[in-house]
Enzyme design. Structure first.
Site, mmCIF file in Angstrom:
data_model
loop_
_atom_site.group_PDB
_atom_site.id
_atom_site.type_symbol
_atom_site.label_atom_id
_atom_site.label_comp_id
_atom_site.label_asym_id
_atom_site.label_seq_id
_atom_site.Cartn_x
_atom_site.Cartn_y
_atom_site.Cartn_z
ATOM 1 N N ARG A 1 0.849 -1.191 0.000
ATOM 2 C CA ARG A 1 0.000 0.000 0.000
ATOM 3 C C ARG A 1 0.883 1.239 0.000
ATOM 4 O O ARG A 1 1.864 1.303 0.737
ATOM 5 C CB ARG A 1 -0.877 0.015 1.256
ATOM 6 C CG ARG A 1 -1.966 -1.024 1.219
ATOM 7 C CD ARG A 1 -2.811 -0.963 2.472
ATOM 8 N NE ARG A 1 -2.014 -0.989 3.681
ATOM 9 C CZ ARG A 1 -2.376 -0.424 4.825
ATOM 10 N NH1 ARG A 1 -3.519 0.217 4.909
ATOM 11 N NH2 ARG A 1 -1.605 -0.509 5.895
ATOM 12 N N ASP B 1 0.362 -3.264 13.479
ATOM 13 C CA ASP B 1 0.709 -3.705 12.126
ATOM 14 C C ASP B 1 0.912 -5.215 12.140
ATOM 15 O O ASP B 1 1.897 -5.719 12.687
ATOM 16 C CB ASP B 1 1.984 -2.988 11.657
ATOM 17 C CG ASP B 1 2.278 -3.295 10.194
ATOM 18 O OD1 ASP B 1 2.342 -4.492 9.831
ATOM 19 O OD2 ASP B 1 2.414 -2.352 9.406
ATOM 20 N N THR C 1 -1.328 7.453 0.294
ATOM 21 C CA THR C 1 -2.720 7.366 -0.179
ATOM 22 C C THR C 1 -3.428 6.107 0.326
ATOM 23 O O THR C 1 -4.645 6.004 0.210
ATOM 24 C CB THR C 1 -2.750 7.320 -1.722
ATOM 25 O OG1 THR C 1 -2.091 6.106 -2.126
ATOM 26 C CG2 THR C 1 -2.038 8.506 -2.337
ATOM 27 N N ASP D 1 4.270 -6.647 10.664
ATOM 28 C CA ASP D 1 5.427 -6.395 11.536
ATOM 29 C C ASP D 1 5.401 -7.306 12.754
ATOM 30 O O ASP D 1 6.447 -7.792 13.195
ATOM 31 C CB ASP D 1 5.440 -4.928 11.998
ATOM 32 C CG ASP D 1 5.951 -3.999 10.907
ATOM 33 O OD1 ASP D 1 6.635 -4.486 9.981
ATOM 34 O OD2 ASP D 1 5.658 -2.795 10.984
HETATM 35 C C1 PRP Z 1 -1.868 -4.806 5.893
HETATM 36 C C2 PRP Z 1 -2.778 -5.987 6.019
HETATM 37 C C3 PRP Z 1 -3.649 -5.861 4.793
HETATM 38 C C4 PRP Z 1 -3.760 -4.375 4.625
HETATM 39 C C5 PRP Z 1 -5.113 -3.936 5.117
HETATM 40 O O1 PRP Z 1 -0.863 -5.058 4.994
HETATM 41 O O2 PRP Z 1 -2.107 -7.209 6.126
HETATM 42 O O3 PRP Z 1 -3.089 -6.439 3.639
HETATM 43 O O4 PRP Z 1 -2.752 -3.780 5.459
HETATM 44 O O5 PRP Z 1 -5.309 -2.579 4.886
HETATM 45 P P1 PRP Z 1 -6.426 -2.035 3.902
HETATM 46 O O6 PRP Z 1 -7.688 -2.810 4.211
HETATM 47 O O7 PRP Z 1 -6.525 -0.587 4.280
HETATM 48 O O8 PRP Z 1 -5.984 -2.246 2.492
HETATM 49 P P2 PRP Z 1 0.324 -4.019 4.725
HETATM 50 O O9 PRP Z 1 -0.030 -3.156 3.549
HETATM 51 O O10 PRP Z 1 0.660 -3.299 5.993
HETATM 52 O O11 PRP Z 1 1.497 -4.950 4.238
HETATM 53 P P3 PRP Z 1 2.258 -6.202 4.961
HETATM 54 O O12 PRP Z 1 1.340 -7.389 4.841
HETATM 55 O O13 PRP Z 1 3.488 -6.347 4.164
HETATM 56 O O14 PRP Z 1 2.540 -5.825 6.391
HETATM 57 N N1 URA Z 2 -2.920 -3.044 8.450
HETATM 58 C C1 URA Z 2 -2.467 -3.512 9.638
HETATM 59 O O1 URA Z 2 -1.540 -4.339 9.682
HETATM 60 N N2 URA Z 2 -3.042 -3.063 10.758
HETATM 61 C C2 URA Z 2 -4.051 -2.187 10.752
HETATM 62 O O2 URA Z 2 -4.558 -1.817 11.829
HETATM 63 C C3 URA Z 2 -4.513 -1.704 9.507
HETATM 64 C C4 URA Z 2 -3.928 -2.163 8.363
#
Ligand code: PRP
Ligand code: URA
Length: 210
Positions: free
Chosen positions: A105, A201, A109, A204
């Protein structure tokens, strides 16, 4: 019509979710519990798998007993945090195939971008369970479901540990045919797109990257 939201109503899930929320839970425990809750939600998400019957001989007599029809099933983690749920699904459905969607993401944005997608060849014929611990704005899940639909998939479910009302509403608008299975629904999103109270997160905490 919008997709149904199945919220786990079970003391084991509620207890384990609380351990995940605790900021002092170790990476090792966090990872193990994500997998355990994944297994418990899979139990609910596979409730409608079709059965057939077969003849077996018990130590007492012959009988006709239920067995899974062997319908094609695939679990699709959204990278990276979704990987934490795969093991729990596979413990319940060992023959499932695994497809991967890589998504990041934009930190400003919050828009999701697909950077990797590797699926089993016959993915269009399979029932799909997309897995990710968090449904926040719903942008990542929406994009992952769209990728699967582009590949011809028609029977798709989403499994998450925690959902925000905003994410549920977004998915019900964009993909009303997809049911959501979740461990809990939280209160709201904060200005950074994090679920409140949430668990932080997820990626993480699963991989120990912070
Ligand atoms: C986190 C989570 C989802 C996303 C959710 O991933 O695992 O994929 O955020 O957020 P959204 O509903 O607003 O799209 P992240 O983008 O932090 O990546 P990661 O899995 O590498 O930690
Ligand atoms: N992604 C995460 O990992 N945690 C949150 O709370 C939202 C998005």
């Amino acid at each position: 019509m919008s997709g149904k939201v199945h919220v786990m109503d079970h003391p084991l899930v509620a207890h384990k979710m609380t351990i995940l929320r605790d900021k002092d839970t170790s990476v090792k425990d966090f990872r193990e519990i994500v997998s355990e809750i994944g297994m418990l939600i899979t139990y609910e998400a596979t409730r409608d798998l079709p059965l057939t019957t077969k003849e077996v001989e018990t130590p007492i007599c012959k009988t006709t007993a239920p067995t899974l029809k062997g319908k094609k099933f695939a679990v699709v983690p959204i990278l990276r945090a979704g990987l934490g749920l795969v093991d729990g699904v596979l413990r319940m459905v060992p023959g499932a195939r695994v497809g991967h969607i890589g998504m990041f993401r934009d930190e400003e944005t919050l828009e999701p971008h697909v950077y990797f997608c590797k699926m089993p060849k016959d993915i269009a014929e399979r029932d799909i369970l997309i897995v990710d611990p968090m449904l926040a704005t719903g942008g990542s899940a929406e994009a992952a479901i769209s990728e699967m639909k582009k590949r011809g998939c028609t029977n798709i479910k989403l499994m998450v540990l925690l959902a925000a009302p905003e994410g549920i509403e977004h998915l019900q608008k964009t993909h009303p045919d997809v049911d959501i299975y979740c461990g809990a629904v939280d209160d709201h999103l904060n200005e950074h797109g994090y679920i409140v109270p949430g668990l932080g997160d997820a990626g993480d905490r699963i991989f120990g990257t912070k």
